[in-house]
Write an enzyme that holds these catalytic residues in place. Structure first.
Site, PDB file in Angstrom:
ATOM      1  N   HIS A 126     -35.872 -25.008  21.375  1.00  0.00           N
ATOM      2  CA  HIS A 126     -35.374 -23.790  20.812  1.00  0.00           C
ATOM      3  C   HIS A 126     -35.013 -24.024  19.371  1.00  0.00           C
ATOM      4  CE1 HIS A 126     -32.880 -20.040  20.242  1.00  0.00           C
ATOM      5  NE2 HIS A 126     -33.675 -19.528  21.223  1.00  0.00           N
ATOM      6  N   ASP A 203     -29.424 -29.486  25.951  1.00  0.00           N
ATOM      7  CA  ASP A 203     -29.181 -28.173  25.752  1.00  0.00           C
ATOM      8  C   ASP A 203     -29.485 -27.359  27.094  1.00  0.00           C
ATOM      9  OD1 ASP A 203     -29.989 -25.230  25.810  1.00  0.00           O
ATOM     10  OD2 ASP A 203     -31.491 -25.352  23.884  1.00  0.00           O
ATOM     11  N   GLN A 206     -31.036 -22.947  29.747  1.00  0.00           N
ATOM     12  CA  GLN A 206     -32.109 -22.252  30.642  1.00  0.00           C
ATOM     13  C   GLN A 206     -31.946 -22.960  32.029  1.00  0.00           C
ATOM     14  OE1 GLN A 206     -33.785 -19.660  30.245  1.00  0.00           O
ATOM     15  NE2 GLN A 206     -33.478 -19.467  27.897  1.00  0.00           N
ATOM     16  N   LYS A 229     -26.555 -16.018  29.736  1.00  0.00           N
ATOM     17  CA  LYS A 229     -27.823 -16.348  30.466  1.00  0.00           C
ATOM     18  C   LYS A 229     -27.400 -16.682  31.985  1.00  0.00           C
ATOM     19  CE  LYS A 229     -30.158 -18.155  26.340  1.00  0.00           C
ATOM     20  NZ  LYS A 229     -31.081 -16.934  26.504  1.00  0.00           N
ATOM     21  N   CYS A 367     -38.466 -18.030  19.851  1.00  0.00           N
ATOM     22  CA  CYS A 367     -37.424 -18.964  18.940  1.00  0.00           C
ATOM     23  C   CYS A 367     -37.793 -20.491  19.065  1.00  0.00           C
ATOM     24  CB  CYS A 367     -35.823 -18.874  19.354  1.00  0.00           C
ATOM     25  SG  CYS A 367     -35.104 -17.508  18.468  1.00  0.00           S
TER      26      CYS A 367
END
Length: 409
Positions: A126, A203, A206, A229, A367
């Site tokens: 991202h 990261d 997700q 999220k 993104c």
């Protein structure tokens, strides 16, 4: 409407926003990778805080401040347990994944990365895990390198040892691609990076929504995710960092609560994690995030993961039957996302027509423009699923896509 031991009908009843109609049709929300919806328990927790406990934290001796502080720190403890961290002192509250990464860049990065050094990322990232590193590299004269991706959407790890040079100062990698849903073998990557003495930032924006994460088992140096999220509120997020790293890092911002004492000549900084939390924090956001974690614990992460796999498999098969649909990303392991294009029809047009049918999807580059370039496209349609989605939602998406074909016939 149940799958993998998950009572999806019961879960859906916990999310009041899903009961509405959009353009005269029942809402089908397939945009959770952008921002997940909130269960009533989270909404109630935030409302209760503002109704009963609202006050600033850490410095007050009155009852409301003490209650607010207790709620804020209880949320930190919940996050630590959720990530299986060794200590809640390894949990820093931030605004989201983006700020968490920027914090690491501007503290750990500035301290350890200089001219001629290298930062290694991947082609799946991202922009939030590209641009901050790119900015730092431009400022200090370092080089940004990437692990490539194959045509299926999996990282090409055969040449990882060659990419990890004596000048590599950090490796930053997504756990799950927001654009393709590819689940990255981060544990293997971390092991190989650590063998070369390279720390790793993950990261996790997700990933935490779809399956259990154990930062100790992964042995990552940093892990970041966003509350919104994870079915929590917007404006709150988390940076996990190994205590030895956090203690060696300079402050990110200056202000109140990140200090022990201040004179005109010198400031003594607070202990971790507070030295990274300057100013009044988003206490209600932390409380809401804690409530979201409690809710996921009640539903069961294993049941959510099973439901996710089954629904994704169903969605892929259903979409393959739609004329002109091409799915991008067929990685070995995927989670939560199916990204596709329709021949000769712009993704924005697809999304607009789907909205008329009550179906909410995301269209664009997500993104992740470098990844889009790898696949030779400017944009895709992304349907992202969560614990409240059903096969009926997928069927509504497919009906909507047939409607798209009729419009452009």
């Amino acid at each position: 409407m149940s799958g993998g031991g998950l009572d999806v009908a019961k879960v859906r009843a916990d999310f009041p926003i899903l009961s509405q109609e959009v353009r005269g049709r029942p809402l089908v929300y397939l945009d959770s990778a952008a921002s997940a919806q909130k269960p009533q328990a989270v909404i109630d927790a935030i409302s209760h805080f503002y109704t009963h406990d609202n006050a600033n934290v850490h410095r007050g001796v009155h009852t409301l401040s003490e209650r607010a502080t207790a709620a804020f720190e209880a949320a930190r403890e919940k996050v630590a347990r959720f990530l299986h961290a060794k200590s809640d002192k390894e949990i820093v509250f931030v605004r989201g994944t983006t700020e968490a990464i920027n914090l690491v860049v501007q503290t750990f990065g500035r301290k350890n990365i200089g001219p001629g050094d290298e930062v290694l990322i991947t082609a799946l990232e991202h922009h939030a895990n590209i641009v901050p590193w790119q900015m730092l590299c431009e400022q200090v004269g370092a080089k940004l390198k990437q692990i490539p991706v194959d045509t299926r959407g999996d990282l090409v790890l055969d040449g990882l040892e060659e990419l990890l040079t004596p000048r590599t100062r950090i490796l930053a990698v997504t756990h799950v691609s927001n654009a393709l849903g590819t689940v990255v073998p981060v544990k293997e990557i971390i092991r190989r990076a650590h063998a070369r003495g390279v720390p790793v930032l993950v990261d996790g924006a997700q990933s935490v929504t779809h399956f259990s994460v154990d930062v100790v088992d992964l042995d990552c140096d940093f892990y970041a995710f966003s509350g919104h999220k994870l079915f929590g509120p917007m404006g709150i997020g988390v940076l996990y960092g190994k205590k030895e790293h956090l203690e060696s890092m300079p402050p990110y911002q200056g202000g109140g609560d990140m200090i022990l004492s201040v004179t005109l000549e010198k400031t003594l900084y607070n202990r971790v994690p507070y030295r990274f939390e300057a100013g009044t924090p988003d206490v209600a956001g932390a409380v809401g995030l804690g409530a979201a974690i409690d809710y996921l614990g009640q539903v069961g992460l294993d049941a959510i993961a099973t439901h996710d796999r089954e629904l994704l498999a169903y969605a892929e098969q259903a979409l393959k039957a739609v004329p002109g649909v091409r799915i991008l990303g067929q990685g070995r392991e995927r989670s939560g996302v199916v990204s596709f294009i329709m021949e000769d029809i712009h993704p924005h047009d697809v999304g607009t027509i789907l909205d008329r049918e009550g179906v909410a999807v995301r269209t664009g580059h997500h993104c992740a423009q470098p990844l889009m370039q790898c696949f030779g496209v400017a944009a895709t349609v992304r349907a992202s699923m969560a614990l409240y989605n059903t096969r009926e939602d997928v069927d509504a998406l497919v009906r909507g896509l047939h409607k798209v074909r009729e419009v452009f016939a």
